[in-house]
Write a protein that holds these residues in place. Structure first.
Motif, short mmCIF file in Angstrom:
data_model
loop_
_atom_site.label_atom_id
_atom_site.label_comp_id
_atom_site.label_asym_id
_atom_site.label_seq_id
_atom_site.Cartn_x
_atom_site.Cartn_y
_atom_site.Cartn_z
N SER A 120 0.74 -1.38 -0.16
CA SER A 120 0.12 -0.19 -0.09
C SER A 120 1.03 1.26 -0.18
O SER A 120 0.17 2.28 0.60
N LEU A 121 2.52 0.87 -0.15
CA LEU A 121 3.13 2.45 -0.11
C LEU A 121 2.98 3.07 -1.64
O LEU A 121 2.81 2.89 -2.44
N SER A 122 3.03 3.98 -2.08
CA SER A 122 3.52 5.01 -2.71
C SER A 122 4.50 5.27 -3.11
O SER A 122 5.36 4.24 -2.60
N GLU A 123 4.07 5.73 -4.33
CA GLU A 123 6.04 5.77 -4.85
C GLU A 123 7.15 6.59 -4.06
O GLU A 123 8.11 5.85 -3.72
N GLU A 124 6.47 7.28 -3.69
CA GLU A 124 7.45 8.17 -2.41
C GLU A 124 7.45 7.64 -1.09
O GLU A 124 8.69 7.66 -0.44
N GLY A 125 6.94 7.07 -0.93
CA GLY A 125 6.56 6.13 -0.26
C GLY A 125 7.76 4.85 0.36
O GLY A 125 8.45 4.50 1.61
N SER A 126 7.80 4.18 -1.45
CA SER A 126 8.77 3.33 -1.36
C SER A 126 9.85 3.85 -0.92
O SER A 126 11.05 2.97 -0.70
N GLU A 127 10.03 5.07 -2.10
CA GLU A 127 11.36 5.47 -1.75
C GLU A 127 12.04 6.07 -0.67
O GLU A 127 13.33 5.77 -0.44
N ALA A 128 11.18 6.61 0.16
CA ALA A 128 11.02 6.66 1.57
C ALA A 128 11.09 5.35 2.27
O ALA A 128 12.85 5.91 3.78
N GLU A 158 18.32 13.97 10.23
CA GLU A 158 17.06 13.78 11.42
C GLU A 158 16.08 13.52 10.44
O GLU A 158 14.96 13.33 10.78
N GLU A 159 15.58 15.38 10.43
CA GLU A 159 14.55 15.36 10.25
C GLU A 159 13.94 14.78 8.57
O GLU A 159 12.74 15.04 8.45
N PHE A 160 14.41 14.06 7.83
CA PHE A 160 14.15 13.89 6.67
C PHE A 160 13.83 12.17 6.90
O PHE A 160 12.87 11.94 6.48
N VAL A 161 14.12 11.99 8.01
CA VAL A 161 13.78 10.30 8.90
C VAL A 161 12.39 10.60 9.53
O VAL A 161 11.33 9.96 9.52
N ARG A 162 12.35 11.81 10.10
CA ARG A 162 10.86 12.44 10.48
C ARG A 162 10.24 12.32 9.80
O ARG A 162 9.33 11.89 9.72
N VAL A 163 10.45 13.57 8.57
CA VAL A 163 9.33 13.18 8.03
C VAL A 163 9.04 11.74 7.13
O VAL A 163 7.71 11.65 6.55
N ALA A 164 9.90 11.53 6.58
CA ALA A 164 9.50 9.74 5.54
C ALA A 164 9.06 9.16 7.21
O ALA A 164 8.05 8.30 6.51
N VAL A 165 8.90 9.09 7.95
CA VAL A 165 8.38 8.10 9.06
C VAL A 165 6.55 9.11 8.61
O VAL A 165 5.34 8.03 9.12
N LEU A 166 6.46 9.78 9.23
CA LEU A 166 4.74 10.41 8.96
C LEU A 166 4.38 10.54 7.78
O LEU A 166 3.43 8.87 7.91
N LEU A 167 5.30 10.09 6.60
CA LEU A 167 4.44 10.04 4.66
C LEU A 167 4.82 8.19 5.12
O LEU A 167 3.46 8.43 4.65
N LEU A 168 5.22 7.53 5.29
CA LEU A 168 4.93 6.02 5.71
C LEU A 168 3.61 5.42 7.33
O LEU A 168 2.61 4.67 6.42
N HIS A 169 3.36 6.37 7.53
CA HIS A 169 2.21 6.49 8.56
C HIS A 169 1.51 6.77 7.69
O HIS A 169 0.56 5.59 7.65
N GLY A 170 1.11 7.65 7.07
CA GLY A 170 0.37 7.87 6.11
C GLY A 170 -0.01 6.71 4.94
O GLY A 170 -1.20 6.48 4.79
N ASP A 171 1.07 6.27 4.63
CA ASP A 171 0.29 4.92 3.39
C ASP A 171 0.12 4.15 3.80
O ASP A 171 -0.85 3.75 3.95
#
Length: 183
Positions: A120-128, A158-171
């Motif tokens: 269920s991951l978006s393309e951005e989620g898969s990349e993250a 750290e900020e990238f990781v934080r945002v990536a986690v939020l993106l993955l949580h959304g997906d």
């Protein structure tokens, strides 16, 4: 309960008490990955997150219990208040970068256990997720000096990781939850 994470020292003390073989940052990464991957927010979270049915549920109000409550709340917060459990800024850069890589390793484990084979991951989620895997495989450079350029780089990661986690949580967690409500 508070949405503020307990201190790393509190978490590490409970980890030692339970004789878990991991640092607090990695455990928080595992919990975050579990929740971001759609795992259940339950008081007995240690067993599923660490894939060890023999682990007890953290005592109510303990640092590990507060860690779960705060992490779940932060992931759901619409103000993007999610934070990583990391060593204090005064610690050497190599210690903080090692903790970040440990956090990413934990996240991948927890996320994999919760999300499984779901695609269920978006393309951005898969990349993250792929970027987090690269960070999880990294090792700190013990020769890194604590200079402003290296500090800035760690802050950006750290900020990238934080945002990536939020993106993955959304997906993986929010998206399926909202889709099931619509059906």
């Amino acid at each position: 309960m508070s949405e503020t994470l307990p201190s790393l020292a509190e978490i590490d003390a409970e980890i030692r008490q339970l004789q878990l073989a991991m640092p607090g940052s990695e455990l928080h990464g595992g919990l975050s990955g579990w929740l971001a991957g759609g795992g259940d927010d339950v008081a007995a979270w240690l067993a599923p997150v660490l894939a060890d049915a023999a682990l007890p549920a953290p005592a109510s109000g303990s640092a590990l219990d507060r860690l779960r409550v705060a992490t779940a709340h932060q992931l759901e917060d619409r103000d993007f208040a999610f934070a990583l459990l990391m060593p204090e800024d005064g610690e050497p850069l190599s210690v903080r970068s090692a903790a970040l890589f440990d956090w990413c390793r934990g996240f991948l484990g927890g996320f994999g256990l919760a999300a499984g084979e779901r695609s269920s991951l978006s393309e951005e989620g898969s990349e993250a997720l792929a970027d987090l895997a690269r960070l999880a495989a990294a090792q700190p450079d013990p020769d890194d000096e604590d200079d402003a350029v290296e500090e800035d780089a760690l802050t950006e990661i750290e900020e990238f990781v934080r945002v990536a986690v939020l993106l993955l949580h959304g997906d993986a967690a929010l998206g399926p939850r909202h889709r099931s409500r619509l059906n």
